[in-house]
Design a protein around this motif. Structure first.
Motif, PDB file in Angstrom:
ATOM      1  N   ALA A   1      12.856  -7.748  -3.370  1.00 15.34           N
ATOM      2  CA  ALA A   1      12.321  -8.670  -4.375  1.00 15.34           C
ATOM      3  C   ALA A   1      12.545 -10.117  -3.967  1.00 15.34           C
ATOM      4  O   ALA A   1      11.686 -10.983  -4.191  1.00 15.34           O
ATOM      5  CB  ALA A   1      12.976  -8.384  -5.728  1.00 15.34           C
ATOM      6  N   ALA A   2      13.727 -10.407  -3.375  1.00 16.23           N
ATOM      7  CA  ALA A   2      14.004 -11.778  -2.965  1.00 16.23           C
ATOM      8  C   ALA A   2      13.069 -12.222  -1.845  1.00 16.23           C
ATOM      9  O   ALA A   2      12.579 -13.359  -1.838  1.00 16.23           O
ATOM     10  CB  ALA A   2      15.461 -11.893  -2.511  1.00 16.23           C
ATOM     11  N   LEU A   3      12.805 -11.341  -0.890  1.00 19.91           N
ATOM     12  CA  LEU A   3      11.889 -11.693   0.195  1.00 19.91           C
ATOM     13  C   LEU A   3      10.460 -11.844  -0.317  1.00 19.91           C
ATOM     14  O   LEU A   3       9.710 -12.713   0.145  1.00 19.91           O
ATOM     15  CB  LEU A   3      11.956 -10.631   1.285  1.00 19.91           C
ATOM     16  CG  LEU A   3      13.317 -10.496   2.005  1.00 19.91           C
ATOM     17  CD1 LEU A   3      13.271  -9.389   3.041  1.00 19.91           C
ATOM     18  CD2 LEU A   3      13.707 -11.818   2.664  1.00 19.91           C
ATOM     19  N   ALA A   4      10.075 -11.008  -1.278  1.00 27.31           N
ATOM     20  CA  ALA A   4       8.728 -11.133  -1.853  1.00 27.31           C
ATOM     21  C   ALA A   4       8.588 -12.430  -2.636  1.00 27.31           C
ATOM     22  O   ALA A   4       7.529 -13.063  -2.640  1.00 27.31           O
ATOM     23  CB  ALA A   4       8.438  -9.933  -2.746  1.00 27.31           C
ATOM     24  N   ALA A   5       9.679 -12.865  -3.306  1.00 24.82           N
ATOM     25  CA  ALA A   5       9.614 -14.088  -4.101  1.00 24.82           C
ATOM     26  C   ALA A   5       9.433 -15.320  -3.235  1.00 24.82           C
ATOM     27  O   ALA A   5       8.807 -16.295  -3.660  1.00 24.82           O
ATOM     28  CB  ALA A   5      10.885 -14.228  -4.937  1.00 24.82           C
ATOM     29  N   ARG A   6       9.979 -15.306  -2.035  1.00 24.92           N
ATOM     30  CA  ARG A   6       9.812 -16.468  -1.146  1.00 24.92           C
ATOM     31  C   ARG A   6       8.653 -16.285  -0.162  1.00 24.92           C
ATOM     32  O   ARG A   6       8.568 -16.985   0.838  1.00 24.92           O
ATOM     33  CB  ARG A   6      11.099 -16.728  -0.384  1.00 24.92           C
ATOM     34  CG  ARG A   6      11.523 -15.653   0.576  1.00 24.92           C
ATOM     35  CD  ARG A   6      12.795 -16.049   1.296  1.00 24.92           C
ATOM     36  NE  ARG A   6      13.159 -15.085   2.338  1.00 24.92           N
ATOM     37  CZ  ARG A   6      14.215 -15.198   3.119  1.00 24.92           C
ATOM     38  NH1 ARG A   6      15.016 -16.235   2.968  1.00 24.92           N
ATOM     39  NH2 ARG A   6      14.483 -14.298   4.041  1.00 24.92           N
ATOM     40  N   ALA A   7       7.776 -15.285  -0.464  1.00 23.16           N
ATOM     41  CA  ALA A   7       6.543 -15.067   0.308  1.00 23.16           C
ATOM     42  C   ALA A   7       6.841 -14.836   1.785  1.00 23.16           C
ATOM     43  O   ALA A   7       6.172 -15.362   2.675  1.00 23.16           O
ATOM     44  CB  ALA A   7       5.574 -16.251   0.147  1.00 23.16           C
ATOM     45  N   THR A   8       7.874 -14.021   2.076  1.00 26.46           N
ATOM     46  CA  THR A   8       8.188 -13.675   3.455  1.00 26.46           C
ATOM     47  C   THR A   8       7.229 -12.601   3.932  1.00 26.46           C
ATOM     48  O   THR A   8       7.017 -11.597   3.235  1.00 26.46           O
ATOM     49  CB  THR A   8       9.640 -13.171   3.554  1.00 26.46           C
ATOM     50  OG1 THR A   8      10.497 -14.196   3.067  1.00 26.46           O
ATOM     51  CG2 THR A   8      10.008 -12.834   4.987  1.00 26.46           C
ATOM     52  N   PRO A   9       6.614 -12.744   5.095  1.00 21.19           N
ATOM     53  CA  PRO A   9       5.695 -11.715   5.595  1.00 21.19           C
ATOM     54  C   PRO A   9       6.398 -10.369   5.721  1.00 21.19           C
ATOM     55  O   PRO A   9       7.559 -10.288   6.097  1.00 21.19           O
ATOM     56  CB  PRO A   9       5.269 -12.259   6.961  1.00 21.19           C
ATOM     57  CG  PRO A   9       5.533 -13.728   6.900  1.00 21.19           C
ATOM     58  CD  PRO A   9       6.720 -13.884   6.016  1.00 21.19           C
ATOM     59  N   ALA A  10       5.685  -9.338   5.384  1.00 16.46           N
ATOM     60  CA  ALA A  10       6.257  -7.997   5.472  1.00 16.46           C
ATOM     61  C   ALA A  10       6.510  -7.643   6.924  1.00 16.46           C
ATOM     62  O   ALA A  10       5.636  -7.818   7.782  1.00 16.46           O
ATOM     63  CB  ALA A  10       5.312  -6.984   4.822  1.00 16.46           C
ATOM     64  N   GLU A  11       7.666  -7.155   7.216  1.00 14.64           N
ATOM     65  CA  GLU A  11       8.047  -6.772   8.557  1.00 14.64           C
ATOM     66  C   GLU A  11       8.521  -5.331   8.556  1.00 14.64           C
ATOM     67  O   GLU A  11       8.932  -4.784   7.542  1.00 14.64           O
ATOM     68  CB  GLU A  11       9.149  -7.690   9.093  1.00 14.64           C
ATOM     69  CG  GLU A  11       8.719  -9.133   9.262  1.00 14.64           C
ATOM     70  CD  GLU A  11       9.820  -9.980   9.892  1.00 14.64           C
ATOM     71  OE1 GLU A  11      10.858  -9.409  10.266  1.00 14.64           O
ATOM     72  OE2 GLU A  11       9.621 -11.202  10.021  1.00 14.64           O
ATOM     73  N   GLU A  12       8.463  -4.752   9.745  1.00 14.19           N
ATOM     74  CA  GLU A  12       8.885  -3.367   9.873  1.00 14.19           C
ATOM     75  C   GLU A  12      10.396  -3.238   9.804  1.00 14.19           C
ATOM     76  O   GLU A  12      10.910  -2.219   9.377  1.00 14.19           O
ATOM     77  CB  GLU A  12       8.375  -2.799  11.195  1.00 14.19           C
ATOM     78  CG  GLU A  12       8.688  -1.331  11.393  1.00 14.19           C
ATOM     79  CD  GLU A  12       8.143  -0.815  12.703  1.00 14.19           C
ATOM     80  OE1 GLU A  12       8.428   0.347  13.028  1.00 14.19           O
ATOM     81  OE2 GLU A  12       7.440  -1.593  13.389  1.00 14.19           O
ATOM     82  N   HIS A  13      11.106  -4.282  10.235  1.00 15.82           N
ATOM     83  CA  HIS A  13      12.560  -4.240  10.288  1.00 15.82           C
ATOM     84  C   HIS A  13      13.145  -5.237   9.281  1.00 15.82           C
ATOM     85  O   HIS A  13      12.642  -6.337   9.155  1.00 15.82           O
ATOM     86  CB  HIS A  13      13.060  -4.595  11.698  1.00 15.82           C
ATOM     87  CG  HIS A  13      12.417  -3.765  12.772  1.00 15.82           C
ATOM     88  ND1 HIS A  13      12.690  -2.432  12.939  1.00 15.82           N
ATOM     89  CD2 HIS A  13      11.504  -4.110  13.731  1.00 15.82           C
ATOM     90  CE1 HIS A  13      11.977  -1.978  13.968  1.00 15.82           C
ATOM     91  NE2 HIS A  13      11.246  -2.968  14.445  1.00 15.82           N
ATOM     92  N   ARG A  14      14.213  -4.800   8.605  1.00 14.79           N
ATOM     93  CA  ARG A  14      14.949  -5.674   7.699  1.00 14.79           C
ATOM     94  C   ARG A  14      16.416  -5.688   8.124  1.00 14.79           C
ATOM     95  O   ARG A  14      16.999  -4.627   8.398  1.00 14.79           O
ATOM     96  CB  ARG A  14      14.854  -5.192   6.247  1.00 14.79           C
ATOM     97  CG  ARG A  14      13.467  -5.311   5.646  1.00 14.79           C
ATOM     98  CD  ARG A  14      13.001  -6.748   5.610  1.00 14.79           C
ATOM     99  NE  ARG A  14      11.711  -6.898   4.962  1.00 14.79           N
ATOM    100  CZ  ARG A  14      10.967  -7.986   5.021  1.00 14.79           C
ATOM    101  NH1 ARG A  14      11.404  -9.026   5.729  1.00 14.79           N
ATOM    102  NH2 ARG A  14       9.821  -8.050   4.393  1.00 14.79           N
ATOM    103  N   VAL A  15      16.957  -6.900   8.191  1.00 16.82           N
ATOM    104  CA  VAL A  15      18.350  -7.061   8.611  1.00 16.82           C
ATOM    105  C   VAL A  15      19.137  -7.689   7.455  1.00 16.82           C
ATOM    106  O   VAL A  15      18.756  -8.745   6.942  1.00 16.82           O
ATOM    107  CB  VAL A  15      18.469  -7.945   9.872  1.00 16.82           C
ATOM    108  CG1 VAL A  15      19.939  -8.110  10.259  1.00 16.82           C
ATOM    109  CG2 VAL A  15      17.686  -7.331  11.016  1.00 16.82           C
ATOM    110  N   LEU A  16      20.207  -7.025   7.054  1.00 13.65           N
ATOM    111  CA  LEU A  16      21.092  -7.514   6.002  1.00 13.65           C
ATOM    112  C   LEU A  16      22.471  -7.733   6.614  1.00 13.65           C
ATOM    113  O   LEU A  16      23.075  -6.798   7.143  1.00 13.65           O
ATOM    114  CB  LEU A  16      21.185  -6.510   4.850  1.00 13.65           C
ATOM    115  CG  LEU A  16      22.158  -6.867   3.707  1.00 13.65           C
ATOM    116  CD1 LEU A  16      21.693  -8.130   2.993  1.00 13.65           C
ATOM    117  CD2 LEU A  16      22.290  -5.702   2.728  1.00 13.65           C
ATOM    118  N   ALA A  17      22.946  -8.980   6.538  1.00 12.52           N
ATOM    119  CA  ALA A  17      24.276  -9.317   7.055  1.00 12.52           C
ATOM    120  C   ALA A  17      25.282  -9.257   5.916  1.00 12.52           C
ATOM    121  O   ALA A  17      25.043  -9.784   4.830  1.00 12.52           O
ATOM    122  CB  ALA A  17      24.272 -10.707   7.680  1.00 12.52           C
ATOM    123  N   VAL A  18      26.407  -8.573   6.166  1.00 15.38           N
ATOM    124  CA  VAL A  18      27.475  -8.442   5.181  1.00 15.38           C
ATOM    125  C   VAL A  18      28.653  -9.278   5.654  1.00 15.38           C
ATOM    126  O   VAL A  18      29.227  -9.007   6.715  1.00 15.38           O
ATOM    127  CB  VAL A  18      27.897  -6.966   4.996  1.00 15.38           C
ATOM    128  CG1 VAL A  18      29.010  -6.855   3.962  1.00 15.38           C
ATOM    129  CG2 VAL A  18      26.700  -6.119   4.587  1.00 15.38           C
TER     130      VAL A  18
END
Length: 543
Positions: free
Chosen positions: A311-328
Motif C-alpha cells: 500500500a505504501a509503494l502504491a501510494a507513492r506511485a512506485t512502478p510495480a516490480e517483480e522484486h521487493r526488498v524490505l530492510a529490517v
C-alpha cells in the motif's frame, strides 16, 4: 515521518495521562512515603493545646472622654505586648499557678493588640487543655492587675508632688497673713502682703484642681472581655489531617519526580515516541521469543507488514516490480538484536514465501552463534544451486529443507564490516539475483553505514524496537540514516518478552567448550567452501 502524520503535543492531557500510567510506581511510593511520614509525625509529636483570652485595655488619661483623639491612639501596642511578657507579670502568674515556671510561661505566651482598637488578645500554649486555659486566664488577670498597679502608682506619685507644693503654698499664705496683721493698715507693706496672699491662694486653687483631676483618673488596668475557659482551647492538628497532608505532599512530590524521571528517561515508551522519532506507525507487537514458522495472530501481523508495504509503494506511485526488498533495522539494543532479530527476519521471509512463492533472507553482521541457532530452526544446508564461493567473498548461501522456497544468504561479519557492506550493496543492486520478496536483516554490527546502504537499495525500511529498552536517541539516529539517503521508513515492529536462551552462546561466553561446531551452520565462508557436504549432513542431524 509519513506525510500528514501529526506531531504530538508534548503538553497535551493525553501525554500527562501516559506519563502517570508509566510512572505510577513512583507516584505510589512517594504517596506512601508521605503518608507514612505524616503518620509517624502524628504519633511522635508532643500533644499541645492553645487557649486565648480577650482583654479590653482602659485608657489611663486625665480626660479619657476627649473626642479629639481615638482611644486606640492613646495606647502603645508594643508597650502593652512587652508588659504582658514582663518578668513581673510572668512571675506572678507562675507563682499563682504553682506547677509551671516563668520560663515555660513566657515560651508559650503570645500577645497582640488589634489595630484601631483597645482590645488585646493573648494566647498560651501548654501540654494539656486544662493547663492552657488556666495559664491564659491567670496571665490575663495578673497583667490587668499589674497594669492597674502601675497606673495607680503613677497617679499617687503625681498627687504626692502636687500635695507637697500645696502645703508649701499654704505656709506662704499664713506668712503673708501675719505680715498683713502686723503692718499698719493702709500701709504699702500691708498692700504688698495682701497682693502676695491672693496670688498664693490662686495657685493653691489650681493645685487643688489638678489634684482632684488626678484623683479622678480611672486606674484599673482593664477588664477581661472573654476568658479562656469560655472560649476553650484548641488542640494541634488531628492525626487524620496530618496524614492527609503528608499524603498530598507525597503525591505532589511524586508528580514532580514522575515527570522528571520521564523527561530524563531516553527510552521509547509508547507510539507517541515513535511519532516523534519519525518511525511511526506501529505495525505490530510480537514476542521476541518468536517460534518458526509463525502461526495465528503472529502470522497475520507479519502478513500485514507486506500488505502495508504494498500500500505504501502504491501510494507513492512506485512502478510495480517483480522484486521487493524490505530492510529490517535493529533499534532494540545490542543484546536484544543478537538474540531475536534474525528470527524475526526469518519469520517475515517465511510470511512472504507463503504469500508469493520465493523469498530470501539476507543476514548482515549476524554473529556465528545466532547463525547456528537459525540453521537449527530452519533446517538449513548449503544451497546446491549456488557455488560454494570464494572464501574471500565472505558470503554463504543456504536452502531450507523444511521450507524449500526459502533461501538464506549470510554475509560473514568476520570478513570485515566494510567488505561485508560492500558485498551486501552489490548483491542488492543486482535485482535479477533476488527472490520475489527479500528481507535484509542487519545485525548490531551493521552500524550507520549499513543502515544507509540498506535504505538506499531497499524499497522500504522496517524498524524493530523494544518498548522500555530502545533509546529514543538510537531510534532517531537510525531514522536519520534512512532519511539521509532518501529512504522510506515503513513503520515499526515492537518486540516484547525475553529471548530464548542460546545454550551454545551462553556456554561460549563463560569460556566453556561448545558442542561440536561441525554440527551447526558453517562458522565462516571458508568452512562452507571446504566442508559443504559435511555441514549439510550435520545440520540435518541437529534438526
Amino acid at each position: 515521518m509519513h506525510a500528514g502524520q501529526a506531531v504530538p503535543d508534548p503538553w497535551g492531557l493525553g501525554r500527562y495521562a501516559r506519563v502517570l500510567r508509566r510512572r505510577w510506581v513512583v507516584l505510589l511510593v512517594c504517596a506512601a512515603l508521605g503518608a507514612g511520614l505524616g503518620a509517624a509525625y502524628a504519633a511522635l509529636r508532643p500533644s499541645t493545646a492553645t487557649a486565648a483570652a480577650m482583654v479590653n485595655l482602659n485608657v489611663i488619661s486625665q480626660d479619657p472622654f476627649d473626642l479629639q483623639r481615638e482611644p486606640s491612639g492613646l495606647i502603645d501596642a508594643q508597650t502593652e505586648v512587652q508588659t504582658v511578657r514582663s518578668s513581673e507579670v510572668v512571675s506572678r502568674a507562675a507563682e499563682k499557678l504553682g506547677d509551671t515556671t516563668p520560663g515555660e510561661l513566657r515560651s508559650g505566651l503570645r500577645a497582640e493588640v488589634y489595630p484601631d482598637a483597645t482590645v488585646l488578645r493573648l494566647t498560651y500554649t501548654a501540654g494539656s487543655v486544662q493547663e492552657a486555659v488556666a495559664g491564659a486566664d491567670r496571665i490575663a488577670v495578673e497583667f490587668l492587675a499589674y497594669r492597674g498597679n502601675l497606673a495607680r502608682q503613677r497617679v499617687a506619685n503625681a498627687v504626692e508632688q502636687l500635695s507637697r507644693r500645696r502645703d508649701l503654698l499654704r505656709d506662704d499664705v499664713l506668712a503673708a497673713t501675719r505680715e498683713i496683721a502686723e503692718a499698719p493698715p493702709g500701709s504699702r507693706a500691708a498692700g504688698a502682703a495682701a497682693q502676695e496672699r491672693d496670688i498664693l491662694n490662686t495657685e493653691i486653687e489650681e493645685l487643688l484642681l489638678r489634684i482632684g483631676a488626678l484623683s479622678a483618673i480611672e486606674t484599673t488596668g482593664g477588664t477581661v472581655i472573654t476568658t479562656a475557659s469560655d472560649i476553650g482551647a484548641t488542640t494541634g492538628q488531628s492525626p487524620s489531617v496530618i496524614v492527609g497532608g503528608g499524603l498530598l505532599a507525597g503525591l505532589l512530590l511524586g508528580l514532580v519526580l514522575a515527570f522528571a524521571r520521564d523527561a530524563l528517561d531516553g527510552r521509547v515508551r509508547d507510539e507517541e515516541d515513535l511519532v516523534a522519532a519519525g518511525s511511526a506507525p506501529l505495525l505490530a507487537t510480537l514476542p521476541q521469543d518468536l517460534h518458526l514458522p509463525a502461526r495465528g495472530a503472529e502470522q497475520d501481523a507479519l502478513l500485514r507488514v507486506w500488505q502495508f508495504l504494498g500500500a505504501a509503494l502504491a501510494a507513492r506511485a512506485t512502478p510495480a516490480e517483480e522484486h521487493r526488498v524490505l530492510a529490517v533495522l535493529d533499534a532494540t539494543g545490542r543484546d536484544d538484536a543478537e538474540a531475536g532479530l534474525p528470527t524475526l527476519g526469518a519469520a517475515l521471509t517465511l510470511a512472504a514465501a507463503g504469500q508469493d512463492g520465493g523469498a530470501e533472507l539476507v543476514l548482515v553482521g549476524v554473529p556465528q552463534h545466532r547463525m547456528r541457532t537459525l540453521a537449527t530452526e530452519l533446517h538449513l544446508e548449503p544451497d546446491p544451486a549456488v557455488p560454494a564461493g570464494d572464501p574471500a567473498a565472505g558470503t554463504v548461501s543456504y536452502r531450507s529443507t523444511r521450507h524449500p522456497q526459502l533461501r538464506v544468504r549470510w554475509l560473514d561479519p568476520h570478513g570485515g564490516e566494510a567488505g561485508a557492506l560492500s558485498r551486501f550493496g552489490d548483491a542488492l543492486t543486482q535485482r535479477e539475483a533476488l527472490a520475489a520478496r527479500t528481507v535484509v536483516c542487519l545485525g548490531p554490527a551493521a552500524g550507520s553505514a549499513g543502515r544507509m546502504v540498506a535504505a538506499r537499495v531497499a524499497d522500504a525500511v522496517l524498524v524493530v524496537t523494544r518498548t522500555g529498552r530502545t533509546r529514543r536517541a538510537d531510534l532517531a539516529a537510525a531514522v536519520a540514516d534512512v532519511v539521509a539517503v532518501e529512504g522510506q521508513v515503513l513503520g515499526t515492529l515492537d518486540v516484547h518478552g525475553r529471548p530464548r536462551p542460546d545454550r551454545e552462546h551462553a556456554r561460549g561466553r563463560r569460556g566453556a567448550p561448545t558442542d561440536d561446531e561441525s554440527s551447526a551452520a558453517p562458522a565462516s565462508p571458508v568452512d562452507a567452501a571446504g566442508d559443504a557436504g559435511a555441514t549439510g549432513d550435520a545440520v540435518r542431524t541437529r534438526a
